[in-house]
Design a protein around this motif. Structure first.
Motif, PDB file in Angstrom:
ATOM      1  N   THR A 159       0.838  -1.198   0.000  1.00 47.36           N
ATOM      2  CA  THR A 159       0.000   0.000   0.000  1.00 47.36           C
ATOM      3  C   THR A 159       0.876   1.252   0.000  1.00 47.36           C
ATOM      4  O   THR A 159       0.582   2.229  -0.680  1.00 47.36           O
ATOM      5  CB  THR A 159      -0.935  -0.014   1.226  1.00 47.36           C
ATOM      6  N   ASP A 215      -5.969  -1.351  -4.658  1.00 50.28           N
ATOM      7  CA  ASP A 215      -5.254  -2.081  -3.613  1.00 50.28           C
ATOM      8  C   ASP A 215      -5.940  -3.407  -3.281  1.00 50.28           C
ATOM      9  O   ASP A 215      -7.167  -3.479  -3.210  1.00 50.28           O
ATOM     10  CB  ASP A 215      -5.241  -1.183  -2.347  1.00 50.28           C
ATOM     11  N   ASP A 216      -5.145  -4.444  -3.079  1.00 50.03           N
ATOM     12  CA  ASP A 216      -5.635  -5.732  -2.565  1.00 50.03           C
ATOM     13  C   ASP A 216      -6.659  -6.431  -3.459  1.00 50.03           C
ATOM     14  O   ASP A 216      -7.760  -6.763  -3.015  1.00 50.03           O
ATOM     15  CB  ASP A 216      -6.221  -5.544  -1.152  1.00 50.03           C
ATOM     16  N   ARG A 314       4.869  -3.580   9.529  1.00 45.84           N
ATOM     17  CA  ARG A 314       3.888  -2.929  10.402  1.00 45.84           C
ATOM     18  C   ARG A 314       4.199  -3.251  11.872  1.00 45.84           C
ATOM     19  O   ARG A 314       4.077  -2.412  12.751  1.00 45.84           O
ATOM     20  CB  ARG A 314       2.490  -3.395  10.028  1.00 45.84           C
TER      21      ARG A 314
END
Ligand code: ADP
Ligand code: MG
Length: 450
Positions: A159, A215-216, A314
């Motif tokens: 992302t 995205d995704d 993350r």
């Protein structure tokens, strides 16, 4: 609690419910739970925060979310003012203006401004994907990388790169119309368009952009109508030379439940992967994030985090945020020992205590045997040798009495242990290979207990 404060608490709780799904759990506990609603006047809500640092952090990172949630709950545009709660000091009220925050979401493009190429750390794991993204950002629709598909595991920067492309195009003065959208959002928009007889508006909106950042796409699996619509969107854009960039959690060929004709289109441009970062890249990312957040920690702490959090960026960030929150809330400098303690539930130490079991498992692994064979009755030559080595190591490295060592090896007698130790000792005299094996084994045991 009087009626008013109950109402206020209630409003605040409803805000928290709105906010919770949009931030990660850890950030939620660190940055939202400590806030107390103090009072409300017209649409201005006064929030109490623990200290100045906390205020700055929350305001910088979460003001949009806070304002959006408060406005939604209040049913009109809200304003925030903060009050710093310092023990032993009168509260200080700080009012902040409420223009759009620097890291908010741009309404037109839906881009979050905080993801750029500048703050994306390059490593061998993401070099290719980054280079392709930059090329596309510099000449959208003009390269052979159309579509560009970036794939990789969770939290590895897909992302970030996707948005960096959009932000780069926006920042470089091009008049391209950029649109960032998650596949969930695309799907929901599509469903709602059908239900409200606005399909043509929907199509027009998505087909009028110059750069579509989606995205995704794994989310499209088994959603046939959405896939159908996206197929047409894709073709419409592609034939007019518009840039399409997609991300996915796996290579296109492995997208189950996605139509073949879409997959072949995904594969027709460039497919670039992002792998988990290596140690050096993890360390570089941590250092960069720390610098961005104005934190300065003992390098041993970065080393500790980089060595232990290996598969998700993350989570690397999560560790830093937690340390930061801790030091800001307690006003203490963080030592390595404290960091280990604070991050205990994120970083489960791989470290193990030195024990006879540990020695057995290292030795068994060294000789390619299952550990339980060392405790079994078998007298097979290679097992017997490994067992003698393990007994020897147990004697050398632990304080366990011979009897105890024997018991750990399937209840053998202490004389068996003595015999094993003597056998190894005498073999060591003239067996260079064995000496080398023992050194390696000892090093592995040491590493396992670091
Ligand atoms: P994904 O979409 O692959 O699940 P994200 O792009 O959301 O992952 O990345 C997770 C977090 O890690 C984000 O905060 C992002 O900024 C950060 N991140 C990922 N890769 C890098 C990198 N190479 N340099 C700096 N930050 C990164
Ligand atoms: Mg993502």
């Amino acid at each position: 609690m009087d009626l008013l404060s109950r109402e206020l608490t209630d409003i605040w709780e409803r805000c928290l419910t709105l906010i919770r799904p949009s931030v990660n759990e850890q950030a939620f506990h660190t940055w939202f739970r400590p806030i107390r609603p103090k009072s409300i006047h017209d649409a201005t809500v006064v929030l109490q925060v623990p200290n100045r640092f906390f205020l700055d952090y929350v305001d910088q990172h979460y003001r949009t979310i806070l304002l959006a949630a408060l406005s939604q709950v209040l049913g009109r545009p809200a304003q925030i003012s903060y009050e710093i709660l310092r023990p032993d000091a009168a509260p200080t009220t700080v009012s902040l203006p409420t223009p759009p925050p620097p890291n908010g979401i741009d309404a037109e493009t839906q881009l979050s401004l905080r993801f750029t190429f500048d703050n994306f750390v390059e490593g061998s794991n993401n070099q290719f994907a980054r280079a392709a993204s930059l090329a596309v950002a510099q000449s959208p629709g003009q390269t052979a990388f159309n579509p560009l598909v970036i794939y990789g595991g969770v939290g590895l920067g897909k992302t970030h790169l996707l948005q960096a492309i959009g932000n780069y195009i926006r920042a470089h003065g091009n008049r391209h119309r950029v649109l960032y959208v998650s596949s969930e959002r695309f799907t929901l928009d599509f469903i709602s368009a059908i239900q409200n007889n606005r399909s043509s508006e929907f199509s027009a909106r998505y087909r009028s952009v110059d750069v579509l950042l989606l995205d995704d796409i794994q989310f499209f699996a088994n959603k046939e109508r959405t896939q159908e619509e996206f197929f047409h969107t894709f073709n419409a854009l592609y034939h007019r030379g518009k840039q399409i960039v997609l991300t996915s959690d796996r290579p296109p060929a492995e997208l189950k439940g996605v139509e073949e004709r879409l997959i072949s289109r995904f594969n027709s441009g460039l497919v670039a992967d992002i792998q988990p970062p290596d140690y050096e890249t993890r360390l570089a990312i941590l250092t960069k994030k720390a610098e961005e957040n104005g934190i300065d920690l003992d390098p041993a702490i970065y080393d500790f985090i980089a060595a232990n959090v290996t598969s998700n960026i993350r989570d690397l960030e999560g560790c830093l945020i937690r340390l930061l929150a801790y030091s800001s809330l307690t006003g203490q400098d963080i030592t390595l020992r404290m960091a280990k303690e604070i991050l205990r539930d994120i970083i489960r130490p791989k470290q193990r205590r030195l024990s006879i079991e540990l020695i057995q498992s290292v030795v068994a692994e060294y000789y390619g045997l299952p550990d339980d064979l060392l405790r079994a009755r078998t007298r097979k030559q290679e097992v017997a040798h490994a067992r003698q080595v393990a007994m020897y190591m147990a004697k050398k490295l632990t304080n366990a009495p011979l009897k105890t060592i024997g018991l750990h090896f399937g209840g053998r007698d202490h004389t068996t242990v003595i015999h094993a130790i003597q056998t190894i000792q005498s073999a060591l005299q003239d067996n260079e290979g064995l000496r080398c094996d023992l050194q390696n084994i000892e090093r592995r045991i040491e590493i396992a207990t670091l």
